[in-house]
Design a protein around this motif. Sequence first.
Motif, PDB file in Angstrom:
ATOM      1  N   ILE A 111      46.683  41.332  46.468  1.00  0.00           N
ATOM      2  CA  ILE A 111      45.269  41.857  46.418  1.00  0.00           C
ATOM      3  C   ILE A 111      44.998  42.742  45.467  1.00  0.00           C
ATOM      4  O   ILE A 111      44.017  42.557  44.438  1.00  0.00           O
ATOM      5  N   SER A 112      46.082  43.691  45.173  1.00  0.00           N
ATOM      6  CA  SER A 112      45.836  44.571  43.767  1.00  0.00           C
ATOM      7  C   SER A 112      45.899  43.758  42.551  1.00  0.00           C
ATOM      8  O   SER A 112      45.123  44.059  41.546  1.00  0.00           O
ATOM      9  N   ALA A 113      46.907  42.624  42.453  1.00  0.00           N
ATOM     10  CA  ALA A 113      47.092  41.870  41.389  1.00  0.00           C
ATOM     11  C   ALA A 113      45.724  41.081  41.089  1.00  0.00           C
ATOM     12  O   ALA A 113      45.339  40.965  40.075  1.00  0.00           O
ATOM     13  N   ILE A 114      45.152  40.565  42.247  1.00  0.00           N
ATOM     14  CA  ILE A 114      44.072  39.811  41.898  1.00  0.00           C
ATOM     15  C   ILE A 114      42.868  40.416  41.356  1.00  0.00           C
ATOM     16  O   ILE A 114      42.074  40.123  40.591  1.00  0.00           O
ATOM     17  N   LEU A 115      42.589  41.903  41.989  1.00  0.00           N
ATOM     18  CA  LEU A 115      41.654  42.828  41.811  1.00  0.00           C
ATOM     19  C   LEU A 115      41.944  43.095  40.147  1.00  0.00           C
ATOM     20  O   LEU A 115      40.746  43.047  39.349  1.00  0.00           O
ATOM     21  N   ALA A 116      43.150  43.377  39.548  1.00  0.00           N
ATOM     22  CA  ALA A 116      43.177  43.423  38.349  1.00  0.00           C
ATOM     23  C   ALA A 116      43.002  42.274  37.563  1.00  0.00           C
ATOM     24  O   ALA A 116      42.367  42.508  36.311  1.00  0.00           O
ATOM     25  N   ALA A 117      43.257  41.207  38.130  1.00  0.00           N
ATOM     26  CA  ALA A 117      42.759  40.056  37.186  1.00  0.00           C
ATOM     27  C   ALA A 117      41.386  39.872  37.131  1.00  0.00           C
ATOM     28  O   ALA A 117      40.703  39.375  35.853  1.00  0.00           O
ATOM     29  N   LEU A 118      40.312  40.351  38.029  1.00  0.00           N
ATOM     30  CA  LEU A 118      38.999  40.238  37.824  1.00  0.00           C
ATOM     31  C   LEU A 118      38.359  41.012  37.003  1.00  0.00           C
ATOM     32  O   LEU A 118      37.867  40.701  36.098  1.00  0.00           O
ATOM     33  N   GLY A 119      39.062  42.361  36.881  1.00  0.00           N
ATOM     34  CA  GLY A 119      38.598  43.248  35.807  1.00  0.00           C
ATOM     35  C   GLY A 119      38.985  42.627  34.343  1.00  0.00           C
ATOM     36  O   GLY A 119      38.200  42.655  33.510  1.00  0.00           O
ATOM     37  N   GLY A 120      40.133  42.165  34.282  1.00  0.00           N
ATOM     38  CA  GLY A 120      40.552  41.369  32.932  1.00  0.00           C
ATOM     39  C   GLY A 120      39.846  40.266  32.600  1.00  0.00           C
ATOM     40  O   GLY A 120      39.537  40.440  31.435  1.00  0.00           O
ATOM     41  N   ALA A 121      39.371  39.668  33.596  1.00  0.00           N
ATOM     42  CA  ALA A 121      38.411  38.276  33.355  1.00  0.00           C
ATOM     43  C   ALA A 121      37.129  39.024  32.917  1.00  0.00           C
ATOM     44  O   ALA A 121      36.299  38.222  31.773  1.00  0.00           O
ATOM     45  N   LEU A 122      36.819  40.147  33.094  1.00  0.00           N
ATOM     46  CA  LEU A 122      35.545  40.799  32.531  1.00  0.00           C
ATOM     47  C   LEU A 122      35.554  41.250  31.319  1.00  0.00           C
ATOM     48  O   LEU A 122      34.415  41.166  30.168  1.00  0.00           O
ATOM     49  N   PHE A 123      36.936  41.737  30.706  1.00  0.00           N
ATOM     50  CA  PHE A 123      36.889  42.547  29.458  1.00  0.00           C
ATOM     51  C   PHE A 123      37.637  41.501  28.470  1.00  0.00           C
ATOM     52  O   PHE A 123      37.596  41.993  27.103  1.00  0.00           O
ATOM     53  N   ASP A 124      38.310  40.561  28.768  1.00  0.00           N
ATOM     54  CA  ASP A 124      39.175  39.882  27.866  1.00  0.00           C
ATOM     55  C   ASP A 124      38.539  39.172  26.639  1.00  0.00           C
ATOM     56  O   ASP A 124      38.669  39.562  25.850  1.00  0.00           O
ATOM     57  N   SER A 125      37.989  38.034  26.999  1.00  0.00           N
ATOM     58  CA  SER A 125      37.221  37.463  26.035  1.00  0.00           C
ATOM     59  C   SER A 125      36.019  37.977  25.556  1.00  0.00           C
ATOM     60  O   SER A 125      35.909  37.921  24.307  1.00  0.00           O
TER      61      SER A 125
END
Length: 408
Positions: A111-125
């Motif tokens: 769950i922590s990794a998926i939440l980290a992924a959500l944050g990265g999805a918002l700032f990456d591109s």
Amino acid sequence: MTDAQISVTLSPVQRRHGAMVMLVITFLMWGGFFMVIPLLSLRYVDDLGWSAGAVGLVLAIRQLTQQGLTVFGGALADRFGAKELIVVGMLIRAISFSAMAVATTYPFLMISAILAALGGALFDSPSSAAMVALTRPEERNRYFAVLGIVRGLGMSLGPLVGAALLRVDFAFVALAAGGCFFVASGITFLLLPPVRVAAERSELLAGILMALRDRRFMAFNVLLMGYWFMWVQLTISLPLAARALAGTSDAVSWLYALNAGMSVLLQYPVVRLAERWLRPLPVLMFGIVLMALGLGSVVFAGAIGALLVSVALFSFGALLAAPGQQTVAADLANPAALGSYFGVSALALALGGGIGNYAGGALYSLGHDINFPALPWLVCLGVGIGSAAGLAALDRRLVRRAESGVRG
């Protein structure tokens, strides 16, 4: 977006200021990320006894989730602007990394990794699109080379700090990594100018569909999956090999210090020298071949010193390939929807990196189970050579098309 369109909203001083801010927050992002992610395999495989494949699956799902959702992060940046998405994404990443401090069960870690992924999805591109929007085409390759140095510093210092904190408790590692992203979000909110990353606002899916229908751009990203497959071995198989050969978790920080030190010292001069003789795409291909040879040579590494030699070859290839892949992606992207194009480009990292994370852990375990430890490194060698060969074929097509256009 053309330079003229950007200058309507941002002055040259604001552009330079914004580009500097992006370098600062990039250092914090990479430092925070590499403070904790490479140590996950040591924490959960070596200390808690989980399988390398299980931890590799967590990293793979994080990678797939982040880069898969980044498509929509880029489209949102085209519509609403990049700054707000970067701020929110970093805050979510800060919370997720901090949560890993108490993640002692597999579901909690996932769950922590998926939440980290959500944050990265918002700032990456949005971050990538902002960097392109803030730089002119003639200075972009050099800016990405400087960006590589900054990333190298973060990649070097992050694991060093993480390894030191790990001696106390892994919770301190996770909290410090989360703190890096919290600070980065504040700097972004206070100092980054409002960057436009699309020529005009459009429907949410319009830019995504434009990128998906762009055959040249999509062919490039499919072939780039091999690059990301190899690159993510820095977070899974190489740390495991370093710990196994050296007998200490400190070896992971040695590995990252070497990788980052080479980036800091060599990235800019090597890229400047390479661009005098070669176009960005051939530089990228050459870098990928060196990365593949570096990983393949781990087969012969019987001691930590030999592994570091292999990592040095891998790192030299990576410092050539990294700015090359960003420059080529920017050149092939349609300026009308930079955010969406970079969001779609993240699918290469999603699939290539996701498969690489899982395969790196699984093949490492399988190789030892069947007494064939060379298995992961030979697979990486084949993937890298195949990717470079495909990019060479694409380059020939692009050159022929350009020559036909000139003659026409």
